[in-house]
Design a protein around this motif. Structure first.
Motif, PDB file in Angstrom:
ATOM      1  N   LYS A 175       9.957 -71.577 -30.836  1.00  0.00           N
ATOM      2  CA  LYS A 175      11.253 -72.217 -30.625  1.00  0.00           C
ATOM      3  C   LYS A 175      12.348 -71.345 -31.231  1.00  0.00           C
ATOM      4  O   LYS A 175      12.106 -70.579 -32.168  1.00  0.00           O
ATOM      5  N   SER A 176      13.552 -71.484 -30.733  1.00  0.00           N
ATOM      6  CA  SER A 176      14.663 -70.669 -31.237  1.00  0.00           C
ATOM      7  C   SER A 176      14.911 -70.908 -32.721  1.00  0.00           C
ATOM      8  O   SER A 176      15.358 -70.025 -33.439  1.00  0.00           O
ATOM      9  N   SER A 177      14.561 -72.112 -33.199  1.00  0.00           N
ATOM     10  CA  SER A 177      14.760 -72.449 -34.611  1.00  0.00           C
ATOM     11  C   SER A 177      13.819 -71.674 -35.536  1.00  0.00           C
ATOM     12  O   SER A 177      14.020 -71.646 -36.753  1.00  0.00           O
ATOM     13  N   PHE A 178      12.786 -71.022 -34.977  1.00  0.00           N
ATOM     14  CA  PHE A 178      11.844 -70.259 -35.796  1.00  0.00           C
ATOM     15  C   PHE A 178      12.534 -69.091 -36.497  1.00  0.00           C
ATOM     16  O   PHE A 178      12.108 -68.664 -37.567  1.00  0.00           O
ATOM     17  N   GLY A 179      13.566 -68.551 -35.843  1.00  0.00           N
ATOM     18  CA  GLY A 179      14.220 -67.373 -36.411  1.00  0.00           C
ATOM     19  C   GLY A 179      13.536 -66.086 -35.970  1.00  0.00           C
ATOM     20  O   GLY A 179      12.433 -66.099 -35.414  1.00  0.00           O
ATOM     21  N   THR A 180      14.200 -64.978 -36.242  1.00  0.00           N
ATOM     22  CA  THR A 180      13.745 -63.666 -35.770  1.00  0.00           C
ATOM     23  C   THR A 180      12.342 -63.300 -36.247  1.00  0.00           C
ATOM     24  O   THR A 180      11.481 -62.899 -35.461  1.00  0.00           O
ATOM     25  N   GLN A 181      12.081 -63.438 -37.541  1.00  0.00           N
ATOM     26  CA  GLN A 181      10.811 -62.954 -38.099  1.00  0.00           C
ATOM     27  C   GLN A 181       9.603 -63.704 -37.563  1.00  0.00           C
ATOM     28  O   GLN A 181       8.615 -63.088 -37.144  1.00  0.00           O
ATOM     29  N   LYS A 182       9.658 -65.033 -37.551  1.00  0.00           N
ATOM     30  CA  LYS A 182       8.508 -65.810 -37.075  1.00  0.00           C
ATOM     31  C   LYS A 182       8.253 -65.591 -35.585  1.00  0.00           C
ATOM     32  O   LYS A 182       7.094 -65.496 -35.148  1.00  0.00           O
ATOM     33  N   LEU A 183       9.324 -65.493 -34.809  1.00  0.00           N
ATOM     34  CA  LEU A 183       9.154 -65.233 -33.384  1.00  0.00           C
ATOM     35  C   LEU A 183       8.530 -63.852 -33.166  1.00  0.00           C
ATOM     36  O   LEU A 183       7.637 -63.687 -32.331  1.00  0.00           O
ATOM     37  N   ALA A 184       8.997 -62.873 -33.923  1.00  0.00           N
ATOM     38  CA  ALA A 184       8.464 -61.510 -33.799  1.00  0.00           C
ATOM     39  C   ALA A 184       6.990 -61.472 -34.187  1.00  0.00           C
ATOM     40  O   ALA A 184       6.180 -60.802 -33.530  1.00  0.00           O
ATOM     41  N   GLU A 185       6.604 -62.191 -35.238  1.00  0.00           N
ATOM     42  CA  GLU A 185       5.205 -62.201 -35.670  1.00  0.00           C
ATOM     43  C   GLU A 185       4.317 -62.870 -34.619  1.00  0.00           C
ATOM     44  O   GLU A 185       3.213 -62.389 -34.319  1.00  0.00           O
ATOM     45  N   ASN A 186       4.785 -63.976 -34.045  1.00  0.00           N
ATOM     46  CA  ASN A 186       4.038 -64.623 -32.959  1.00  0.00           C
ATOM     47  C   ASN A 186       3.895 -63.675 -31.769  1.00  0.00           C
ATOM     48  O   ASN A 186       2.832 -63.561 -31.163  1.00  0.00           O
ATOM     49  N   PHE A 187       4.976 -62.986 -31.443  1.00  0.00           N
ATOM     50  CA  PHE A 187       4.991 -62.060 -30.308  1.00  0.00           C
ATOM     51  C   PHE A 187       3.992 -60.922 -30.514  1.00  0.00           C
ATOM     52  O   PHE A 187       3.236 -60.573 -29.601  1.00  0.00           O
ATOM     53  N   HIS A 188       3.974 -60.339 -31.709  1.00  0.00           N
ATOM     54  CA  HIS A 188       3.067 -59.223 -31.988  1.00  0.00           C
ATOM     55  C   HIS A 188       1.597 -59.656 -31.869  1.00  0.00           C
ATOM     56  O   HIS A 188       0.767 -58.912 -31.335  1.00  0.00           O
ATOM     57  N   VAL A 189       1.276 -60.845 -32.351  1.00  0.00           N
ATOM     58  CA  VAL A 189      -0.102 -61.348 -32.264  1.00  0.00           C
ATOM     59  C   VAL A 189      -0.496 -61.532 -30.795  1.00  0.00           C
ATOM     60  O   VAL A 189      -1.612 -61.190 -30.386  1.00  0.00           O
ATOM     61  N   LEU A 190       0.418 -62.064 -30.013  1.00  0.00           N
ATOM     62  CA  LEU A 190       0.158 -62.236 -28.587  1.00  0.00           C
ATOM     63  C   LEU A 190      -0.088 -60.888 -27.913  1.00  0.00           C
ATOM     64  O   LEU A 190      -1.056 -60.718 -27.164  1.00  0.00           O
ATOM     65  N   MET A 191       0.784 -59.922 -28.166  1.00  0.00           N
ATOM     66  CA  MET A 191       0.655 -58.616 -27.515  1.00  0.00           C
ATOM     67  C   MET A 191      -0.622 -57.898 -27.920  1.00  0.00           C
ATOM     68  O   MET A 191      -1.264 -57.235 -27.090  1.00  0.00           O
ATOM     69  N   GLU A 192      -1.018 -58.021 -29.170  1.00  0.00           N
ATOM     70  CA  GLU A 192      -2.269 -57.401 -29.620  1.00  0.00           C
ATOM     71  C   GLU A 192      -3.455 -57.968 -28.837  1.00  0.00           C
ATOM     72  O   GLU A 192      -4.357 -57.244 -28.429  1.00  0.00           O
ATOM     73  N   ALA A 193      -3.429 -59.292 -28.621  1.00  0.00           N
ATOM     74  CA  ALA A 193      -4.517 -59.943 -27.885  1.00  0.00           C
ATOM     75  C   ALA A 193      -4.553 -59.474 -26.436  1.00  0.00           C
ATOM     76  O   ALA A 193      -5.620 -59.213 -25.875  1.00  0.00           O
ATOM     77  N   ILE A 194      -3.380 -59.356 -25.821  1.00  0.00           N
ATOM     78  CA  ILE A 194      -3.318 -58.937 -24.419  1.00  0.00           C
ATOM     79  C   ILE A 194      -3.777 -57.487 -24.264  1.00  0.00           C
ATOM     80  O   ILE A 194      -4.490 -57.146 -23.316  1.00  0.00           O
ATOM     81  N   VAL A 195      -3.403 -56.638 -25.204  1.00  0.00           N
ATOM     82  CA  VAL A 195      -3.835 -55.233 -25.151  1.00  0.00           C
ATOM     83  C   VAL A 195      -5.357 -55.139 -25.312  1.00  0.00           C
ATOM     84  O   VAL A 195      -6.024 -54.384 -24.606  1.00  0.00           O
ATOM     85  N   LYS A 196      -5.922 -55.937 -26.212  1.00  0.00           N
ATOM     86  CA  LYS A 196      -7.375 -55.929 -26.418  1.00  0.00           C
ATOM     87  C   LYS A 196      -8.111 -56.453 -25.183  1.00  0.00           C
ATOM     88  O   LYS A 196      -9.268 -56.113 -24.952  1.00  0.00           O
ATOM     89  N   ALA A 197      -7.424 -57.280 -24.397  1.00  0.00           N
ATOM     90  CA  ALA A 197      -8.058 -57.882 -23.217  1.00  0.00           C
ATOM     91  C   ALA A 197      -7.948 -56.997 -21.983  1.00  0.00           C
ATOM     92  O   ALA A 197      -8.310 -57.418 -20.882  1.00  0.00           O
ATOM     93  N   LYS A 198      -7.464 -55.759 -22.161  1.00  0.00           N
ATOM     94  CA  LYS A 198      -7.298 -54.857 -21.022  1.00  0.00           C
ATOM     95  C   LYS A 198      -8.633 -54.637 -20.309  1.00  0.00           C
ATOM     96  O   LYS A 198      -9.614 -54.238 -20.929  1.00  0.00           O
ATOM     97  N   PRO A 199      -8.682 -54.890 -19.011  1.00  0.00           N
ATOM     98  CA  PRO A 199      -9.925 -54.690 -18.260  1.00  0.00           C
ATOM     99  C   PRO A 199     -10.281 -53.193 -18.196  1.00  0.00           C
ATOM    100  O   PRO A 199      -9.395 -52.344 -18.074  1.00  0.00           O
ATOM    101  N   ALA A 200     -11.551 -52.890 -18.252  1.00  0.00           N
ATOM    102  CA  ALA A 200     -12.001 -51.492 -18.195  1.00  0.00           C
ATOM    103  C   ALA A 200     -11.617 -50.845 -16.870  1.00  0.00           C
ATOM    104  O   ALA A 200     -11.417 -49.632 -16.800  1.00  0.00           O
ATOM    105  N   SER A 201     -11.477 -51.657 -15.827  1.00  0.00           N
ATOM    106  CA  SER A 201     -11.180 -51.119 -14.499  1.00  0.00           C
ATOM    107  C   SER A 201      -9.684 -50.890 -14.259  1.00  0.00           C
ATOM    108  O   SER A 201      -9.302 -50.327 -13.234  1.00  0.00           O
ATOM    109  N   ALA A 202      -8.845 -51.325 -15.209  1.00  0.00           N
ATOM    110  CA  ALA A 202      -7.395 -51.144 -15.052  1.00  0.00           C
ATOM    111  C   ALA A 202      -7.030 -49.681 -15.306  1.00  0.00           C
ATOM    112  O   ALA A 202      -7.379 -49.114 -16.341  1.00  0.00           O
TER     113      ALA A 202
END
Length: 229
Positions: A175-202
Motif C-alpha cells: 500500500k502507498s502508506s508503506f512508504g518507500t523502504q518497505k515497498l522497495a523491500e517487498n519489490f526486491h523479494v518479488l523480483m528475486e523470486a521471479i528471476v529464480k523462477a526463470k525457465p531453462a528454455s527461456a
C-alpha cells in the motif's frame, strides 16, 4: 484524467528508467487519493507463455505483507477442517461451498486452499476458479495437508505470481502508506523470486520491462538492470 492524476504525472518522466528506490519514492508521492492506494508491479518477461516449459509461476511471502486483509476459503473435512478453523480460515467446508460457488456465483474470498483429498470436489470448479486465478495449486502451496502453515503464510502476506497470456506478471506489492523502504523491500523479494523462477528454455533477455503504479497514479518505469542491485 482527474486533477490529481495530472499533477502526479508531472512528477514522472515517462522516458526515464528509475531505480527501484526512486520508483517507490515516486509511487508514494503520486498517491494522492483520499484512500490508501494499492501498489502493483507489472513485469514483462522474455518468455512465450504458449509453451508449457516457459510458464513462470510461484508464491512468496512479502516481508511487509500486502496491507490487504485476505479472506481464505478452505476445502477440508474432519480434523483438517478443525485445523483450518483454529488457524483463522474465514470459510471452511466441502461440497456445500462448491455448490454455493456454482449455483450462487459466490466469490466472497481472495484465496482458496484445499487438502489433496478434496481436489476431486474442487476440480469441478476449475472453469470458474481458473480464470479468476483462484484454483488451488501444489506449486503455490494451496493444495496441502499442512493447512495451518498455508494459512499462516497467506495471512502474513503471501502473494502468488503467474505470467499471463501476454507474458506479463501483475503482482500486488503493498500500500502507498508503506512508504518507500518497505515497498522497495517487498519489490526486491518479488523480483528475486521471479528471476529464480526463470525457465531453462527461456532465451535472450528475461526481464524485458518493469513498471510500478498505485491505484490512481501514473505508471513508473523501473530499470530492469537495477531490479536486483
Amino acid at each position: 484524467m482527474g486533477k490529481n492524476y495530472v499533477e502526479s504525472a508531472k512528477l514522472v518522466d515517462k522516458n526515464a528508467l528509475y531505480t527501484p528506490e526512486e520508483a517507490m519514492d515516486l509511487v508514494v508521492k503520486t498517491s494522492k487519493a483520499k484512500f490508501n492506494e494499492t501498489v502493483e508491479a507489472a513485469i514483462r518477461l522474455g518468455v512465450d507463455p504458449r509453451h508449457a516449459d516457459q510458464q513462470v509461476r510461484g508464491a512468496i511471502v512479502l516481508p511487509h505483507g500486502t496491507g490487504k486483509e485476505v479472506k481464505v476459503l478452505v476445502f477440508a473435512k474432519g480434523d483438517k477442517a478443525k485445523e483450518a478453523q483454529d488457524a483463522g480460515a474465514d470459510y471452511v467446508g466441502a461440497e456445500e461451498y462448491a455448490t454455493k460457488i456454482q449455483n450462487e456465483n459466490w466469490f466472497d474470498f481472495d484465496v482458496v486452499v484445499a487438502t489433496p483429498d478434496m481436489m476431486g470436489v474442487v476440480g469441478r470448479l476449475g472453469r470458474v476458479l481458473g480464470p479468476k486465478g483462484l484454483m488451488p495449486n501444489p506449486k503455490s502451496g494451496t493444495v496441502t495437508f499442512d493447512i495451518a502453515k498455508a494459512l499462516s503464510e497467506i495471512k502474513a502476506g503471501k502473494v502468488e505470481y503467474r505470467v499471463d497470456k501476454t507474458a506479463i506478471i501483475h503482482v500486488l506489492i503493498g500500500k502507498s502508506s508503506f512508504g518507500t523502504q518497505k515497498l522497495a523491500e517487498n519489490f526486491h523479494v518479488l523480483m528475486e523470486a521471479i528471476v529464480k523462477a526463470k525457465p531453462a528454455s527461456a532465451k535472450g533477455q528475461y526481464i524485458k520491462s518493469v513498471a510500478v503504479s498505485s491505484t490512481m497514479g501514473p505508471g513508473i518505469k523501473v530499470n530492469p538492470v537495477k531490479v536486483l542491485d
